[in-house]
Design a protein around this motif. Sequence first.
Motif, mmCIF file in Angstrom:
data_model
loop_
_atom_site.group_PDB
_atom_site.id
_atom_site.type_symbol
_atom_site.label_atom_id
_atom_site.label_comp_id
_atom_site.label_asym_id
_atom_site.label_seq_id
_atom_site.Cartn_x
_atom_site.Cartn_y
_atom_site.Cartn_z
ATOM 1 N N VAL A 23 19.815 -14.753 26.476
ATOM 2 C CA VAL A 23 19.495 -14.075 25.223
ATOM 3 C C VAL A 23 18.603 -12.869 25.496
ATOM 4 C CG1 VAL A 23 18.273 -14.283 23.013
ATOM 5 C CG2 VAL A 23 19.820 -16.110 23.772
ATOM 6 N N GLN A 24 17.606 -13.038 26.345
ATOM 7 C CA GLN A 24 16.714 -11.922 26.673
ATOM 8 C C GLN A 24 17.482 -10.751 27.275
ATOM 9 O OE1 GLN A 24 13.992 -13.962 29.269
ATOM 10 N NE2 GLN A 24 12.569 -14.485 27.627
ATOM 11 N N GLU A 25 18.423 -11.030 28.157
ATOM 12 C CA GLU A 25 19.181 -9.957 28.804
ATOM 13 C C GLU A 25 20.097 -9.244 27.813
ATOM 14 O OE1 GLU A 25 18.900 -8.655 31.919
ATOM 15 O OE2 GLU A 25 17.126 -9.942 31.974
ATOM 16 N N LEU A 26 20.714 -9.990 26.913
ATOM 17 C CA LEU A 26 21.568 -9.362 25.898
ATOM 18 C C LEU A 26 20.730 -8.475 24.970
ATOM 19 C CD1 LEU A 26 23.979 -12.305 25.005
ATOM 20 C CD2 LEU A 26 24.572 -10.182 26.209
ATOM 21 N N LEU A 27 19.556 -8.960 24.586
ATOM 22 C CA LEU A 27 18.676 -8.169 23.723
ATOM 23 C C LEU A 27 18.116 -6.968 24.467
ATOM 24 C CD1 LEU A 27 16.751 -11.042 21.903
ATOM 25 C CD2 LEU A 27 18.594 -9.621 20.969
ATOM 26 N N ARG A 28 17.797 -7.144 25.746
ATOM 27 C CA ARG A 28 17.293 -6.030 26.559
ATOM 28 C C ARG A 28 18.336 -4.913 26.629
ATOM 29 N NH1 ARG A 28 13.566 -6.958 30.343
ATOM 30 N NH2 ARG A 28 14.366 -9.060 30.715
ATOM 31 N N ALA A 29 19.625 -5.301 26.650
ATOM 32 C CA ALA A 29 20.717 -4.327 26.716
ATOM 33 C C ALA A 29 21.033 -3.722 25.348
ATOM 34 C CB ALA A 29 21.967 -4.984 27.308
ATOM 35 N N GLY A 30 20.328 -4.180 24.300
ATOM 36 C CA GLY A 30 20.491 -3.574 22.978
ATOM 37 C C GLY A 30 21.576 -4.183 22.113
ATOM 38 N N HIS A 31 22.049 -5.381 22.470
ATOM 39 C CA HIS A 31 23.138 -6.002 21.712
ATOM 40 C C HIS A 31 22.618 -6.835 20.540
ATOM 41 C CE1 HIS A 31 25.863 -4.532 24.677
ATOM 42 N NE2 HIS A 31 25.305 -5.238 25.645
ATOM 43 N N ILE A 32 23.527 -7.200 19.652
ATOM 44 C CA ILE A 32 23.244 -8.102 18.539
ATOM 45 C C ILE A 32 23.566 -9.519 19.003
ATOM 46 C CG2 ILE A 32 23.936 -8.796 16.207
ATOM 47 C CD1 ILE A 32 24.689 -5.812 15.745
ATOM 48 N N VAL A 33 22.621 -10.438 18.795
ATOM 49 C CA VAL A 33 22.809 -11.827 19.213
ATOM 50 C C VAL A 33 22.684 -12.741 17.996
ATOM 51 C CG1 VAL A 33 21.912 -13.724 20.608
ATOM 52 C CG2 VAL A 33 21.929 -11.399 21.536
ATOM 53 N N HIS A 34 23.730 -13.525 17.758
ATOM 54 C CA HIS A 34 23.703 -14.582 16.749
ATOM 55 C C HIS A 34 23.442 -15.880 17.495
ATOM 56 C CE1 HIS A 34 25.016 -12.055 13.434
ATOM 57 N NE2 HIS A 34 25.892 -11.510 14.251
ATOM 58 N N LEU A 35 22.247 -16.419 17.349
ATOM 59 C CA LEU A 35 21.792 -17.553 18.152
ATOM 60 C C LEU A 35 21.856 -18.849 17.363
ATOM 61 C CD1 LEU A 35 20.399 -18.653 20.739
ATOM 62 C CD2 LEU A 35 18.210 -18.043 19.671
ATOM 63 N N ILE A 36 22.415 -19.868 18.010
ATOM 64 C CA ILE A 36 22.500 -21.202 17.421
ATOM 65 C C ILE A 36 21.919 -22.184 18.442
ATOM 66 C CG2 ILE A 36 24.032 -22.944 16.432
ATOM 67 C CD1 ILE A 36 26.161 -20.532 16.334
ATOM 68 N N ILE A 37 20.938 -22.959 18.031
ATOM 69 C CA ILE A 37 20.296 -23.927 18.920
ATOM 70 C C ILE A 37 20.416 -25.311 18.288
ATOM 71 C CG2 ILE A 37 18.152 -24.588 20.096
ATOM 72 C CD1 ILE A 37 17.203 -21.675 19.723
ATOM 73 N N THR A 38 20.933 -26.268 19.045
ATOM 74 C CA THR A 38 21.023 -27.633 18.525
ATOM 75 C C THR A 38 19.629 -28.258 18.502
ATOM 76 O OG1 THR A 38 21.366 -28.698 20.678
ATOM 77 C CG2 THR A 38 23.340 -27.865 19.530
ATOM 78 N N GLU A 39 19.478 -29.345 17.746
ATOM 79 C CA GLU A 39 18.181 -30.029 17.708
ATOM 80 C C GLU A 39 17.800 -30.532 19.100
ATOM 81 O OE1 GLU A 39 15.808 -30.226 15.371
ATOM 82 O OE2 GLU A 39 17.097 -28.780 14.355
#
Length: 198
Positions: A23-39
């Motif tokens: 996620v950090q690398e995708l955000l560093r590259a300027g992309h949009i991230v839709h994040l889903i985390i299970t419990e």
Amino acid sequence: MSQQKWAVGITGASGAIYGVRLVQELLRAGHIVHLIITEAGWQVFHDELDWETDDRPTFLQEKLKQDFSGELHYWGLRDFNCPAASGSYRCDGMIVVPCSMGTVSGIAHGASGNLLERVADVMIKEGRRLVLVPRETPLNAIHLENMLQLSRLGVKILPAMPGYYQKPQTMDDLINFVVGKALDAIDVPHSLFRRWGE
């Protein structure tokens, strides 16, 4: 590289740091991230990394978003308002990292029992990139059959198996290799590891 839209799932399999780094690398590259985390994924952050997750918005900002230029959107498992849950949303693809065998099974059988499984199902039905990074050992026949079924549908199965030819010196080197291979699978440039021959 122009801004892209990626869905990222983090499940309760061991190796939560892989998902964080991706996620950090995708955000560093300027992309949009839709994040889903299970419990279970939230629990692994605490159990493996000793991170406090009671205040989830603060956690997401401090550990994932930081000061990167990309956009981070977090979605709960029951929030089907997530744009990536619809095939009409032009999502570039999805990576589930780490991916538990329970999630592999749910995706392989089209369960769509939660948002993560639904978004993965959309990627398959729309012919978009879907990369699963399983972190389990040993693998039983059910695990292997589920992954084979997904592979035959065009899903990339990318086990969390770091390479050693780049002579890793730290834990970060091992993590970066797996995350770099995942980014390679979706054609996102990075410099996380030294490639063979470089």
